[in-house]
Write an enzyme that holds these catalytic residues in place. Sequence first.
Site, PDB file in Angstrom:
ATOM      1  CD  GLU A 165      -3.203   0.428   0.271  1.00 22.46           C
ATOM      2  OE1 GLU A 165      -2.719   1.440  -0.292  1.00 22.46           O
ATOM      3  OE2 GLU A 165      -4.401   0.138   0.199  1.00 22.46           O
TER       4      GLU A 165
ATOM      5  NE  ARG B 158      -5.942  -1.351   9.222  1.00 25.10           N
ATOM      6  CZ  ARG B 158      -5.926  -0.982   7.939  1.00 25.10           C
ATOM      7  NH1 ARG B 158      -5.527   0.234   7.599  1.00 25.10           N
ATOM      8  NH2 ARG B 158      -6.326  -1.810   6.992  1.00 25.10           N
TER       9      ARG B 158
ATOM     10  CG  ASN C  96      -6.586   2.398   4.690  1.00 23.21           C
ATOM     11  OD1 ASN C  96      -5.764   1.486   4.845  1.00 23.21           O
ATOM     12  ND2 ASN C  96      -7.404   2.436   3.667  1.00 23.21           N
TER      13      ASN C  96
ATOM     14  CD  GLU D 131      -9.875  -8.434   8.874  1.00 25.93           C
ATOM     15  OE1 GLU D 131      -9.757  -8.920   7.746  1.00 25.93           O
ATOM     16  OE2 GLU D 131      -8.958  -8.464   9.714  1.00 25.93           O
TER      17      GLU D 131
ATOM     18  CG  ASN E 197      -8.501   3.052   0.380  1.00 28.58           C
ATOM     19  OD1 ASN E 197      -7.278   2.988   0.551  1.00 28.58           O
ATOM     20  ND2 ASN E 197      -9.277   2.010   0.534  1.00 28.58           N
TER      21      ASN E 197
ATOM     22  CG  ASP F 134      -7.405   0.305  -2.119  1.00 26.81           C
ATOM     23  OD1 ASP F 134      -6.822   1.184  -1.465  1.00 26.81           O
ATOM     24  OD2 ASP F 134      -7.445  -0.878  -1.742  1.00 26.81           O
TER      25      ASP F 134
END
Length: 326
Positions: A31, A122, A124, A142, A177, A229
């Site tokens: 990422e 968290r 990103n 999650e 994102n 994304d």
Amino acid sequence: MSSLTQPPPSSIQTPQQYNVERVSPAMELGEGPHWYSPTGSLYFVDLHQGKINRYHPESNSLFSAKIEGYNDVTVIIPIEDKPDMFVVGLGASLGIVQWDGCSSTTSRPKYEKLIDETPGNRLNDGKADATGRVWVGSMGPEIEGNPDHYYKYRGSLFSVELDGTVNKRLSNVSISNGMAWSSDNKEFYYVDTYKFAVESYDFDISTGELSNGKVIFDLTANKVAGAPDGMTIDTNGNLWVACYNSNHILKIDPKTGTLLTTVELPAYQITSAAFGGPKLDELYVTTAGYQLTDEQRAKRPYSGAVFRVTNTGSTGFEGVSAKIHV
């Protein structure tokens, strides 16, 4: 390094004239690619492995460092005029590490600052705007027993001013994102993945204020597979949007909302993209191989690798370094 053969076309039928080349081994969750001209290198993270990475194309070398004590390292942004110093995302916080770009470990993080106080969240994706202020978004945890699915509407988008002041810019975000700015800094482009769309906001570069948000490209309405994304912008103002849970990256004209072309890669999860190389005409694409089945892995073993796409006919911008007073 030899070029990889293209996978069979997905639902989008576009002639492929691009050259796609794998430049790294497969990782779990690549990422946040950032091209940094002073070292001629691409920096990116392997998110859940707590690693930052540097790919140096000239020597075809890859270097990785673990940030000890941290599992989720989500962002890496060089700091302007401070060689070997980087802003990194550490769980729900930002910190600063020193790394020579070669060693297998970094310094202990300093100046750690909690950005998102929501339990379980968290950080990103993150980038710096033209003034050097850092933008970073967050996401919920999650869902237990449902891998790679996340609680919605728990995240936010933040900016961190040069003096360290944190401003919450957007709320009720599901997975913060991709980010990009128009070359005149009047438009901010943004992806909240679970909206399955790319949005634009009027942007005030002096204050960082966002207004008049609107959808400029809806993946569902355009029958495009995958979830938006990370993304980058080229010098013609077109967006290159990575699609997670798919094998492609989209080139979109944000002014008309038109899908111009599609680049397909031999990976299941395309996560982000950044232009790099000496002429900024090479598109580096990060991918993931997160929670794949054995059958999927056997079919596309390079899911999780970084790929270099050439012959796109486009050039981009190098990553903007962060300006931070510490």
